[in-house]
Structures are given as structure tokens and as C-alpha cells.
Write a protein that holds these residues in place. Sequence first.
Motif, short mmCIF file in Angstrom:
data_model
loop_
_atom_site.label_atom_id
_atom_site.label_comp_id
_atom_site.label_asym_id
_atom_site.label_seq_id
_atom_site.Cartn_x
_atom_site.Cartn_y
_atom_site.Cartn_z
N ARG A 420 0.84 -1.21 0.00
CA ARG A 420 0.00 0.00 0.00
C ARG A 420 0.87 1.26 0.00
O ARG A 420 0.54 2.24 -0.67
N ARG A 421 1.97 1.22 0.75
CA ARG A 421 2.88 2.38 0.82
C ARG A 421 3.45 2.74 -0.55
O ARG A 421 3.70 3.91 -0.84
N ARG A 423 1.95 2.27 -3.38
CA ARG A 423 0.81 2.47 -4.28
C ARG A 423 0.47 1.24 -5.12
O ARG A 423 0.17 1.36 -6.31
N ASP A 425 -1.87 -2.56 -4.94
CA ASP A 425 -2.91 -3.25 -4.21
C ASP A 425 -2.33 -4.48 -3.52
O ASP A 425 -1.59 -5.26 -4.14
N GLN A 440 5.94 -0.95 -12.07
CA GLN A 440 5.40 -1.72 -10.94
C GLN A 440 6.48 -2.58 -10.30
O GLN A 440 6.54 -2.71 -9.07
N ARG A 443 8.53 -0.53 -8.02
CA ARG A 443 7.81 -0.27 -6.77
C ARG A 443 7.96 -1.46 -5.82
O ARG A 443 8.11 -1.29 -4.61
N GLN A 473 6.62 9.15 -11.59
CA GLN A 473 5.84 8.53 -10.51
C GLN A 473 6.74 7.91 -9.45
O GLN A 473 6.51 8.05 -8.24
N LEU A 477 7.22 8.99 -5.56
CA LEU A 477 7.04 8.00 -4.49
C LEU A 477 8.25 8.00 -3.55
O LEU A 477 8.09 7.98 -2.31
#
Length: 546
Positions: A420-421, A423, A425, A440, A443, A473, A477
Motif C-alpha cells: 500500500r505504501r 501504491r 494493491d 510496478q 515499486r 511517478q 514515491l
Amino acid sequence: MTEPVLSIKDLVVEFPFRDDVFTAVNGVSFDIMPGEVVGVVGESGAGKSMTGSAVIGLIDRPGHIAGGEIRLKGERIDNLPEDQRAKLRGKRIGMVFQDPLTSLNPLYTVGEQLVETIRTHLPLSEAEARQKAIDLLAETGIPKAAERIDSYPHQFSGGMRQRVVIALALAAEPELIVADEPTSALDVSVQAQIIKVLKKLCASRGAAVMLITHDMGVIAQTADRMVVMHQGKVVETGTVGDIIRRPREPYTIKLIDSIPTIQRKDGEVSASHPANDDSAYVQVRNLVRDFEIGGGGFMSLLPGKTQMFRAVDNVSFSIPRGETFGLVGESGSGKSTCAKMIVGLVRPTSGHILVDGHDIWAGGQGHQERRKRVQMIFQDPYASLNPRWRVADIIAEPMRTLGIARNRTEVDDRVAELLRRVRLDPSVMRKFPHEFSGGQRQRIAIARALSSQPEFIVCDEPTSALDVSVQAQVLDLMSELQAEFGLTYLLISHNLAVVRQMSTAVGVLHNGVLVENGPTDAIFDNPQADYTRMLLDAVPDISKVA
């Protein structure tokens, strides 16, 4: 009226699947005139490379051209039999690929590869082909071409290998060159040299170039016109100046707004602190790393038979808690070697690295502190994530190793919170890395780095493999997480715009030596070292487009 070298009209490329048909390219049309460089720009998945593959006839099965037409100098080529398409490749259409190391055969010298290509397409003898190969290497800017022609690809730097690939593309004097991300793996200074080579060769030979890239700065420096693609369609086309200064489509505006700039934005103030602060959270003091070269095995036992190469030479800098220090320089400058020493992967020859007062190479408590407090985000998120593990196991591994979480429920809860941190799911924790996009995956790599609850993260080119909008992005983040957790970053990059956006202080490495070190604004606005000025001058700047 002059006939276009390449004319694409209503091109459609489809990939049929069991229950559906995926349209990768949908109704794309544009022309390229003789001597013209047309940039095709867009994010990953926009259909840029697929359009280039359709032109050269290299679409992977089950993909196929389902509609439209492609003409080369007026002759339709998309419906030719495969044997005739193969004769076009190299002879009339040259290709420059993204990664020169994978597009060159490592078992053959560059001369053998050039001579083979030249003799396949041109009626020349072995000696004539070799001389032409030497001339091509010299024309693309390789020094001592007559000596280097007998070298293997691994004996060249990344920039020199890309010059060899350009020479290969030009070997049979093609009418069209398709260049797919030709500079994305290169440093800013080498990138500038390759752009200059491409432009000069096109002008002198009258060849047309289809330049595929996600780097708007490269397009601004190189192209005459540009085509903006999104989800397989052309959303905007026009001269480079028109589109960059007066974009009409929301997608183009978003793409341009995502580009980091080396100019400081109004309202941004970079903090100033001493270059070497004894009270700083991270202190790097007189760091040296030597590597043995040549004379391996038995020869290394003989006196005087080994040579030492100094990759890092007496480097010192400090990073206050909660701030970001940017380390910049070309490939081979020693940036990644510094990073590996700081995270504990390579032992320094001499010097000290202190994190919160603990020497991480002193053993004992320093070693334990390093494992918990220091983490790393790598350049390629696909290579740094275990492809056989699910996301939940990848993120949980540091927690289990360091004993942070006691049971399965606590581990799963922490993994879900970390996802969640960043971004994502929490439901994606059951998936494997190959099921995610590049952004992704990065991340997920950030979530894994955070799972040991570190205070200091070394980021080695964390966005170089990403599109400009995805890069924006990920940087946003990283900034949010730094503010939230009080993280300290060492940001290693050859993208000076990213360093300007993220860093409070900057160090410039050249041949293992820290040639300049200070607050970000001071380094960017008033560089003292000639090398720093050269790096800054080489940065593509879309604000200078006419």
C-alpha cells in the motif's frame, strides 16, 4: 514533389490469442523524407517498437500485419514473401538496436561482423570490404579504427559498441535506418556523441531515420519531426518545435510535463551543508578500491606480473540524516563500485564508511547495523527480483532473515502495508515479477528495500530503465517515502535532471576521483570543474528547441 523514403499508411498489427485479439498498432500513418530524422515517442506499450518491427519485418509470431501498407521509396514491402523481405534488411533498411552487447556476436571480432555484412550486400572483395569496414568505424568516431577492427565487442565501452552497431547499420548504404532506443543505455556525454554521429551521417548520406525513443530530450536534439504514440495510435504529429512548445493533446502535454529538467524550478531551495561533515548520518572517508587486472591464475603468484587498477581513489563525502546525496559521472567513473562498498558487497582497499557512527566494515555490531539499516534499490527491477518467487516472499525475505516479524500473519500484514505504501494493491502479493510492468516492478523493489525498516537506501540508477512518466511517478514515491520515514538516500545516476530534482548535495566522479562536491544549486549553476561543465553541456534540453 520528392518521394518519401518510408511511407506508412493505416498500419494495423495484431496478436491473436485464444479468446481475444490484441491490437498493438492501430491505424498508424506517417512519412519520412530523404535525409529526415523522424522521432517516434511514447511510453512502453505505445506501439513504437512494434511499428519499427513491422517496417523491418521482424514481428514475433503470432503477431502479424492485419491491415494498412508500408512503402519503401514507393514500393510496397509489407506483403513481400519472407525471402524478399530478408534481402531488404541490411541492404535497404538498417537497424540500430537498444542494447549493442546483445546485437553483436561475442564470438566474432567487430571486423569479421562488418565484413560479413558488407560482402553479403555489396560486390566487394575481402580486402575492399575490410577497408570499407575501417572507413565506417572511423566515420562513426572510433579512434585508431585500423587497430580496433580486430577487437571483440566486450573490449569496447558501451558508447563505442553502439558506434559499431551504427557502422553495421550503415555498412550496405541503406536508404532507411530504424534506430530503436539507440541511446537509452548510455551516459549523457556518450549519448550526445552518438546523437551527433547519427545526425552527421544522415546529412552526409541522405539516409532517412526512424528514431524510436521514450526520451523527449533526445528527440529535441536529433529529430526534424516527431510522432507521438499512445496505446497503438498516433495522437499527435508535427515539427519538434511545434509539439514541444505548443502541444495540443492532453497525453502529449502530460508526457512533456513529466520530463525532469536540470533547471531549478521556482520555489525549490536545495539545502546547504558542509561537503564533509563529521556529525553527518553517513560518512564516507578516503575510500579506495583497487582491482587486479591481467596475469590471473598462476601468473599472479609471480612478482611484478599483476597490474592494479584503481576504480575509486580517495573519495570522501557525507550525507546528513533525511537528505539525498547525488553521485554522478559517466560509466566507469566508479559510481557503482562506491555503492557496492557502501552496502557491503565489495570490501574497500582502504578508507572508512560510517553509518550513524558505526563503521560498517569493522565487523561485529557494525556488520549487524549495516544489514538492518542499509538497503539498495538496483537499476534493473526484473534482474533484481527472483522470478521464481511470489511478490509476498520477495518482500518478506528481509523480515524473516532479520527476525523483524515473528509469525506468518504478522509477515502478511507487513507485506500488505508495504505494498500500500508503494501504491500497489495488496492482492498482487500472490503474483510473480513477470506479471508486472517495469514501473510496478521497481515499486516492488522499493517495498523490499523498505521491509527491513532501513534508515539509509542506496539507489543505483533506480529510474534509468523506466519511461519518463513512470520515472516521474517513482521519483515522487521516493520523495514521499523519504518525508514519511525520514530516509537518507544515496542517489547514483547518469541522468543529471533526476539528480537535480531529488538531491540536496551532489558529488561528481571522474575516473574514480571526486572532482567536485557541494550543494546541488552550486554545482549545477556554477560548476568549477571542466568535467562537470562538460557533463552539464551534454544534457539534452527541450527548452532550447526553436
